[in-house]
Enzyme design. Structure first.
Site, PDB file in Angstrom:
ATOM      1  N   ARG A  86       0.824  -1.191   0.000  1.00 54.40           N
ATOM      2  CA  ARG A  86       0.000   0.000   0.000  1.00 54.40           C
ATOM      3  C   ARG A  86       0.867   1.253   0.000  1.00 54.40           C
ATOM      4  O   ARG A  86       0.337   2.366   0.018  1.00 54.40           O
ATOM      5  CB  ARG A  86      -0.854   0.009   1.258  1.00 54.40           C
ATOM      6  CG  ARG A  86      -2.328  -0.175   1.003  1.00 54.40           C
ATOM      7  CD  ARG A  86      -2.959  -0.247   2.369  1.00 54.40           C
ATOM      8  NE  ARG A  86      -4.362  -0.020   2.360  1.00 54.40           N
ATOM      9  CZ  ARG A  86      -5.267  -1.001   2.450  1.00 54.40           C
ATOM     10  NH1 ARG A  86      -4.895  -2.258   2.450  1.00 54.40           N
ATOM     11  NH2 ARG A  86      -6.536  -0.717   2.504  1.00 54.40           N
ATOM     12  N   ARG A 120     -21.532  -1.301   2.839  1.00 58.89           N
ATOM     13  CA  ARG A 120     -20.776  -2.531   3.087  1.00 58.89           C
ATOM     14  C   ARG A 120     -21.090  -3.120   4.462  1.00 58.89           C
ATOM     15  O   ARG A 120     -21.212  -2.420   5.455  1.00 58.89           O
ATOM     16  CB  ARG A 120     -19.288  -2.229   2.981  1.00 58.89           C
ATOM     17  CG  ARG A 120     -18.427  -3.449   3.165  1.00 58.89           C
ATOM     18  CD  ARG A 120     -17.194  -3.382   2.345  1.00 58.89           C
ATOM     19  NE  ARG A 120     -16.202  -2.470   2.886  1.00 58.89           N
ATOM     20  CZ  ARG A 120     -15.000  -2.319   2.347  1.00 58.89           C
ATOM     21  NH1 ARG A 120     -14.669  -2.974   1.264  1.00 58.89           N
ATOM     22  NH2 ARG A 120     -14.144  -1.490   2.897  1.00 58.89           N
ATOM     23  N   ARG A 154     -17.938  -2.291   9.620  1.00 62.97           N
ATOM     24  CA  ARG A 154     -16.586  -2.135  10.165  1.00 62.97           C
ATOM     25  C   ARG A 154     -16.391  -0.724  10.699  1.00 62.97           C
ATOM     26  O   ARG A 154     -16.863   0.233  10.113  1.00 62.97           O
ATOM     27  CB  ARG A 154     -15.564  -2.372   9.054  1.00 62.97           C
ATOM     28  CG  ARG A 154     -15.001  -3.768   9.060  1.00 62.97           C
ATOM     29  CD  ARG A 154     -14.325  -4.097   7.776  1.00 62.97           C
ATOM     30  NE  ARG A 154     -13.383  -3.058   7.342  1.00 62.97           N
ATOM     31  CZ  ARG A 154     -12.704  -3.133   6.202  1.00 62.97           C
ATOM     32  NH1 ARG A 154     -12.866  -4.160   5.404  1.00 62.97           N
ATOM     33  NH2 ARG A 154     -11.885  -2.175   5.863  1.00 62.97           N
TER      34      ARG A 154
HETATM   35  P1  ADP Z   1      -9.825  -1.663   2.605  1.00 64.14           P
HETATM   36  O1  ADP Z   1      -9.131  -2.336   1.460  1.00 64.14           O
HETATM   37  O2  ADP Z   1     -11.288  -1.780   2.525  1.00 64.14           O
HETATM   38  O3  ADP Z   1      -9.325  -0.310   2.902  1.00 64.14           O
HETATM   39  P2  ADP Z   1      -8.401  -3.445   4.388  1.00 64.14           P
HETATM   40  O4  ADP Z   1      -9.164  -4.511   5.039  1.00 64.14           O
HETATM   41  O5  ADP Z   1      -7.508  -3.807   3.269  1.00 64.14           O
HETATM   42  O6  ADP Z   1      -9.489  -2.377   3.949  1.00 64.14           O
HETATM   43  O7  ADP Z   1      -7.522  -2.649   5.470  1.00 64.14           O
HETATM   44  C1  ADP Z   1      -8.052  -2.105   6.640  1.00 64.14           C
HETATM   45  C2  ADP Z   1      -7.008  -1.227   7.329  1.00 64.14           C
HETATM   46  O8  ADP Z   1      -5.863  -2.035   7.699  1.00 64.14           O
HETATM   47  C3  ADP Z   1      -6.427  -0.119   6.473  1.00 64.14           C
HETATM   48  O9  ADP Z   1      -7.235   1.031   6.468  1.00 64.14           O
HETATM   49  C4  ADP Z   1      -5.066   0.106   7.150  1.00 64.14           C
HETATM   50  O10 ADP Z   1      -5.181   0.883   8.315  1.00 64.14           O
HETATM   51  C5  ADP Z   1      -4.661  -1.282   7.554  1.00 64.14           C
HETATM   52  N1  ADP Z   1      -3.827  -1.913   6.476  1.00 64.14           N
HETATM   53  C6  ADP Z   1      -4.171  -2.959   5.694  1.00 64.14           C
HETATM   54  N2  ADP Z   1      -3.198  -3.270   4.827  1.00 64.14           N
HETATM   55  C7  ADP Z   1      -2.189  -2.377   5.064  1.00 64.14           C
HETATM   56  C8  ADP Z   1      -0.899  -2.143   4.477  1.00 64.14           C
HETATM   57  N3  ADP Z   1      -0.432  -2.895   3.460  1.00 64.14           N
HETATM   58  N4  ADP Z   1      -0.154  -1.141   4.992  1.00 64.14           N
HETATM   59  C9  ADP Z   1      -0.590  -0.384   6.012  1.00 64.14           C
HETATM   60  N5  ADP Z   1      -1.786  -0.529   6.587  1.00 64.14           N
HETATM   61  C10 ADP Z   1      -2.588  -1.511   6.131  1.00 64.14           C
END
Ligand code: ADP
Ligand code: ZN
Length: 218
Positions: free
Chosen positions: A88, A123, A156
């Site tokens: 990300r 959602r 969520r």
């Molecule tokens: P969405 O794709 O719907 O935003 P996720 O379930 O992928 O939700 O992620 C939820 C939260 O977990 C993010 O908003 C972030 O705070 C954290 N997160 C998930 N993946 C990462 C990542 N690769 N790096 C940093 N934070 C992450």
């Protein structure tokens, strides 16, 4: 085959990742889901991650890389895997490269911001099995109950409207640069997110089939 799904929060990459995971029979690794498990289990990682997640920000790269590293070490990843929500940030992508993880295909699911907001507000997720629904686009056939495990569905914390805006900002600032990062490596394909999940799935599988056809010829 190692695949990354990119896309704004709510673009539907999680749904596509799950779907491809089932069809190709390779694990779907969602760092978001790993964090939510850690939060529920109240581990050190979970407690640290929670404050960032609740604000719509990203968990720091060090913590994120660690939770992913542990997961990738499991034997089910040997024949390929899908990454949903990782990387990300550009440093996270560089980490993958440096650890020698080969990425075959990066699928960016594109959905404009106004659509994203509409989608996230509908959602619902299952706190037990992690299944994800949408009150209009992908309702559970049991209403507010999970069709898979019969738990009551929830919104969520980070899907609450005030958090959604800051998640979108985070996406544009920190994650969107990965589109160019992977474009430059020649592995990026864009799928335009459709109204119907099945239509997006069709486009996604076309991209995978094209990739497979291309690698056979070479
Ligand atoms: P969405 O794709 O719907 O935003 P996720 O379930 O992928 O939700 O992620 C939820 C939260 O977990 C993010 O908003 C972030 O705070 C954290 N997160 C998930 N993946 C990462 C990542 N690769 N790096 C940093 N934070 C992450
Ligand atoms: Zn469930």
């Amino acid at each position: 085959m190692n695949i990354i799904f990119l896309g704004a929060p709510g673009a539907g990459k999680g749904t596509q990742a799950e779907n491809v995971s089932e069809k190709l029979n390779i694990p779907n690794i969602s760092t978001g889901a790993l964090f939510r498990e850690a939060v529920a289990a109240k581990t050190d990682t979970g407690l640290k991650a929670k404050e960032y997640m609740d604000n719509g920000g990203l968990v720091p790269d060090g913590i994120t890389v660690n939770i992913l590293k542990e997961r990738l070490a499991k034997p089910d990843c040997e024949n390929g895997f899908i990454l949903d929500g990782f990387p990300r940030t550009v440093p996270q992508a560089e980490y993958l490269e440096e650890s020698g993880v080969v990425i075959d295909l990066v699928i960016d699911i594109y959905v404009p911001d106004d659509k994203i907001i509409e989608r996230i507000s509908g959602r619902r997720v299952c706190p037990m099995c992690g299944a994800s629904y949408h009150i209009i686009y992908k309702p559970s056939h049991r209403g507010n109950i999970c069709g898979r495990c019969e738990s009551r569905l929830i919104i969520r914390d980070d899907d609450k409207p005030e958090v959604v805006f800051s998640r979108l900002e985070t996406y544009h600032g920190q994650t969107e640069p990965l589109i160019d990062f992977y474009k430059n490596k020649g592995v990026l394909e864009t799928v335009i997110g459709q109204e119907e999940v099945d239509d997006t799935s069709k486009l996604t599988f076309e991209v995978i089939q094209n990739f497979n056809a291309k690698t056979k010829i070479e």
